[in-house]
Design an enzyme around this catalytic site. Structure first.
Site: not given
Ligand code: BV8
Length: 310
Positions: A76, A116-117, A135, A143, A253, A255, A281
């Site tokens: 990445r 975004n990262v 993020h 470390c 951009g 979801s 979308d």
């Molecule tokens: C936390 C870094 C608490 C890593 C990322 C159950 C229900 C609800 C929540 C949870 C659950 N179980 C767990 C959780 C919490 C969890 C979470 O939300 N999970 C989700 C999957 C359900 N969250 C966490 O764990 C967070 N921490 O809650 O901590 C806590 C507190 C104290 C102590 C301990 C813990 C941490 C979340 C961070 C995760 N890391 N990234 C890496 O990147 O490798 S998140 C990852 O998703 C990316 O950063 C990404 O950016 C992010 C969000 O996704 P989007 O950016 O929205 O991307 P996606 O593909 O989904 O959507 C793209 C959109 O673009 C679409 O809508 C599409 O239509 C549109 N699109 C496409 N093309 C275009 C466009 N739009 C415009 N123009 C285009 N051309």
């Protein structure tokens, strides 16, 4: 399909509100970087479509197989380094600088919250003071030892170690023979295939230069199940909850799947802020202008933002 008139009515109303707004938030997701050639996470071509985030983007995944996780993040890093900020990044950066050069007399409080990262917003001359990478970043390393707080920021080196040199995926390799122009126009619909190259051992991976016991370095991103950086969250909370409410949130951009990023829009709306969504979308109701205080612009954020924010 939204009619031309509907679209231009929404655009006119939006731009009038934008000009009057004194406090603006942009919430950015992977969709903003699609035009720069980087895949999203969900949806038909998304990263999580091809493999399970639990195996690659959690602390357990790193504990179980740091070599696999490091190959994923090294791949990445290479992809993001090859990418260039697009016109959507640049339009947003221009807006971010509007609030910082107060000599134009227009006092605008503005922040970008990016999920975004990929580092593309910070590479597009975005005002440093109001860009929150909630993020983390592919280009920060930290470390893994609890006793050590070594962090290496903005490390754009590739490869980080010899063993991580060959993490370009087949898709990139195929492209390598093509001219730059062809790569610029590369077919974004092909989702890059990440293939772990080899089984790596800890000695193949980046080590902390400070720790005597040679602890591993890890990518400076927030994994699922990890809390977001408290200092950043506090600043965002203060911005949103302060006396002067946010007038407008640009939702670009994303979801809206990931918490807590997805909670900001509702909090701003609850305090009277209006919402403008830029996404390929978008629900019909929003496009038809039927959702209160919400505008929707369907398309590529890289194309929409320069027009909408002009
Ligand atoms: C936390 C870094 C608490 C890593 C990322 C159950 C229900 C609800 C929540 C949870 C659950 N179980 C767990 C959780 C919490 C969890 C979470 O939300 N999970 C989700 C999957 C359900 N969250 C966490 O764990 C967070 N921490 O809650 O901590 C806590 C507190 C104290 C102590 C301990 C813990 C941490 C979340 C961070 C995760 N890391 N990234 C890496 O990147 O490798 S998140 C990852 O998703 C990316 O950063 C990404 O950016 C992010 C969000 O996704 P989007 O950016 O929205 O991307 P996606 O593909 O989904 O959507 C793209 C959109 O673009 C679409 O809508 C599409 O239509 C549109 N699109 C496409 N093309 C275009 C466009 N739009 C415009 N123009 C285009 N051309």
């Amino acid at each position: 399909m939204e009619s031309e008139q509907q679209m231009s009515k929404q655009l006119r109303e939006f731009q009038e509100h934008l000009k009057k707004s004194k406090k603006i938030v942009a919430l950015v997701g992977a969709g903003l970087s699609v035009s720069s050639g980087l895949p999203t996470f969900r949806g038909s071509q998304g990263l999580w479509k091809n493999f399970n985030m639990i195996d690659l983007a959690t602390p357990d995944a790193f504990y179980i197989d740091p070599g696999l996780v490091w190959q994923f993040y090294s791949w990445r890093r290479v992809s993001a380094l090859k990418a260039r900020p697009n016109r959507g990044h640049l339009a947003l950066s221009k807006l971010s600088n509007l609030s910082s050069n107060r000599d134009n007399g227009k006092k605008v409080d503005y922040i970008t919250i990016t999920q975004n990262v990929d580092g593309l917003s910070s590479r597009s001359n975005h005002c440093k003071d109001n860009l929150y990478e909630i993020h983390g970043s592919l280009f920060n390393l930290k470390c893994t030892s609890f006793m050590c707080n070594y962090v290496d920021r903005n490390n754009f080196k590739h490869p980080l170690t010899k063993a991580l040199a060959d993490t370009e995926d087949e898709y990139e390799k195929k492209n390598r023979k093509r001219t730059l122009e062809e790569i610029e126009q590369q077919d974004l619909s092909i989702s890059p295939q990440f293939k772990p190259v080899v089984q790596l051992t800890e000695s193949d991976l980046p080590q902390c230069p400070v720790c005597k016991d040679g602890s591993l370095l890890r990518p400076g991103v927030v994994w699922f199940g990890e809390s977001l950086p408290l200092n950043v969250i506090t600043k965002i909370d203060n911005f949103i909850e302060s006396e002067t409410p946010v007038d407008l949130v640009l939702v670009i951009g994303t979801s809206g799947t990931v918490y807590p990023a997805n909670s900001y829009v509702d909090r701003i709306k609850l305090k009277g802020g209006k919402v403008a969504i830029f996404n390929t979308d978008i629900e019909e109701d929003i496009l038809q202008g039927k959702v209160k205080d919400t505008w929707g612009f369907r398309g590529d954020a890289a194309e929409l933002l320069p027009v909408a924010l002009e």
